[in-house]
Design a protein around this motif. Structure first.
Motif, PDB file in Angstrom:
ATOM      1  N   ASN A  71      21.192 -12.399  29.412  1.00  0.00           N
ATOM      2  CA  ASN A  71      20.488 -13.188  30.416  1.00  0.00           C
ATOM      3  C   ASN A  71      19.259 -12.443  30.942  1.00  0.00           C
ATOM      4  N   GLY A  74      16.558 -12.227  28.106  1.00  0.00           N
ATOM      5  CA  GLY A  74      16.068 -13.575  27.813  1.00  0.00           C
ATOM      6  C   GLY A  74      15.221 -14.123  28.941  1.00  0.00           C
ATOM      7  N   TYR A  75      15.665 -13.919  30.177  1.00  0.00           N
ATOM      8  CA  TYR A  75      14.888 -14.395  31.328  1.00  0.00           C
ATOM      9  C   TYR A  75      13.563 -13.650  31.437  1.00  0.00           C
ATOM     10  N   ALA A  87      13.879 -15.344  23.295  1.00  0.00           N
ATOM     11  CA  ALA A  87      14.459 -15.676  24.601  1.00  0.00           C
ATOM     12  C   ALA A  87      15.452 -16.818  24.455  1.00  0.00           C
ATOM     13  N   LEU A  91      19.357 -16.576  25.437  1.00  0.00           N
ATOM     14  CA  LEU A  91      19.866 -17.392  26.543  1.00  0.00           C
ATOM     15  C   LEU A  91      20.878 -18.430  26.078  1.00  0.00           C
ATOM     16  N   ARG A  92      20.705 -18.977  24.888  1.00  0.00           N
ATOM     17  CA  ARG A  92      21.725 -19.907  24.366  1.00  0.00           C
ATOM     18  C   ARG A  92      23.040 -19.173  24.122  1.00  0.00           C
ATOM     19  N   ALA A  94      24.046 -16.495  25.764  1.00  0.00           N
ATOM     20  CA  ALA A  94      24.611 -16.252  27.096  1.00  0.00           C
ATOM     21  C   ALA A  94      25.270 -17.510  27.643  1.00  0.00           C
ATOM     22  N   ALA A  95      24.622 -18.659  27.457  1.00  0.00           N
ATOM     23  CA  ALA A  95      25.182 -19.926  27.951  1.00  0.00           C
ATOM     24  C   ALA A  95      26.451 -20.308  27.203  1.00  0.00           C
ATOM     25  N   VAL A 104      22.716 -17.927  34.511  1.00  0.00           N
ATOM     26  CA  VAL A 104      22.399 -18.074  33.080  1.00  0.00           C
ATOM     27  C   VAL A 104      21.731 -19.431  32.854  1.00  0.00           C
ATOM     28  N   SER A 107      18.159 -19.385  33.971  1.00  0.00           N
ATOM     29  CA  SER A 107      17.280 -18.744  32.978  1.00  0.00           C
ATOM     30  C   SER A 107      16.967 -19.693  31.837  1.00  0.00           C
ATOM     31  N   LEU A 108      17.989 -20.393  31.369  1.00  0.00           N
ATOM     32  CA  LEU A 108      17.806 -21.343  30.269  1.00  0.00           C
ATOM     33  C   LEU A 108      16.885 -22.490  30.705  1.00  0.00           C
ATOM     34  N   LEU A 111      13.330 -21.275  30.815  1.00  0.00           N
ATOM     35  CA  LEU A 111      12.776 -21.224  29.454  1.00  0.00           C
ATOM     36  C   LEU A 111      12.326 -22.618  29.021  1.00  0.00           C
TER      37      LEU A 111
END
Length: 195
Positions: A71, A74-75, A87, A91-92, A94-95, A104, A107-108, A111
């Protein structure tokens, strides 16, 4: 306690001492992921984005499923508008690992905003806000997406709500106050023009 001391030193303008304190703790506990995160977060707050990412990259190499590192990195990329493909992958992942983590999802959503996917960003950030309802940063992102979608009143409400959380980050407080001043001026001008 260590994080509190670090933030106090930072507020007092003694960032080198904060770094030294964290570096000493890391020398004693080199496998403590929370310390690595705190060290990276300090650099991020000081505006040293690349260094912040560099602190967590080895942690991610050791543990590719470390949600915190996924996260954070990626963030950082999404917020700066760099390496958006990477990123997205981070982030995917992490999600997938933490589907109900509001930060999370924030952040997604951010993005998605950076990629111009406003509808998806709005949906994702709304869910992030439901999961973590008192985060100034999430509310700031919600406001930015509303503003980009033309919902000035909704953006103003989100920024005001974010400011009401009394963010500990002075830069966030400043950003929110600036947005509210700008939107207040724009709304007054709009009202005058409609008369």
């Amino acid at each position: 306690l260590l994080a509190t001391r670090v933030r106090l030193l930072e507020k007092l303008g003694r960032a080198p001492e904060a770094r030294t304190l964290l570096d000493g703790a890391l020398a004693k506990k080199p496998d403590d992921a929370d310390l690595w995160y705190e060290r990276a977060d300090l650099e991020q707050r000081l505006g040293n984005q690349e260094q912040a990412v560099d602190f967590l990259a080895p942690l991610l190499q050791k543990d590719p499923d470390n949600v915190m590192a996924l996260n954070f990195i990626g963030y950082s990329f999404a917020d700066r508008g760099v390496k958006l493909g990477e990123a997205g992958q981070l982030l995917r992942r992490a999600a997938d690992l933490a589907p109900d983590d509001g930060f999370v999802l924030d952040s997604l959503g951010w993005l998605m905003f950076r990629e111009g996917r406003l509808e998806e960003a709005a949906h994702t950030l709304a869910r992030a806000n439901r999961l973590s309802p008192h985060s100034a940063e999430i509310l700031f992102h919600v406001g930015e997406v509303k503003l980009a979608r033309g919902d000035t009143a909704g953006a103003k409400a989100a920024f005001a709500q974010a400011l009401a959380t009394h963010p500990s980050d002075a830069r966030m407080t400043e950003r929110l106050a600036k947005r509210l001043r700008t939107l207040g001026d724009a709304l007054r001008l709009n009202t005058r023009n409609q008369k």
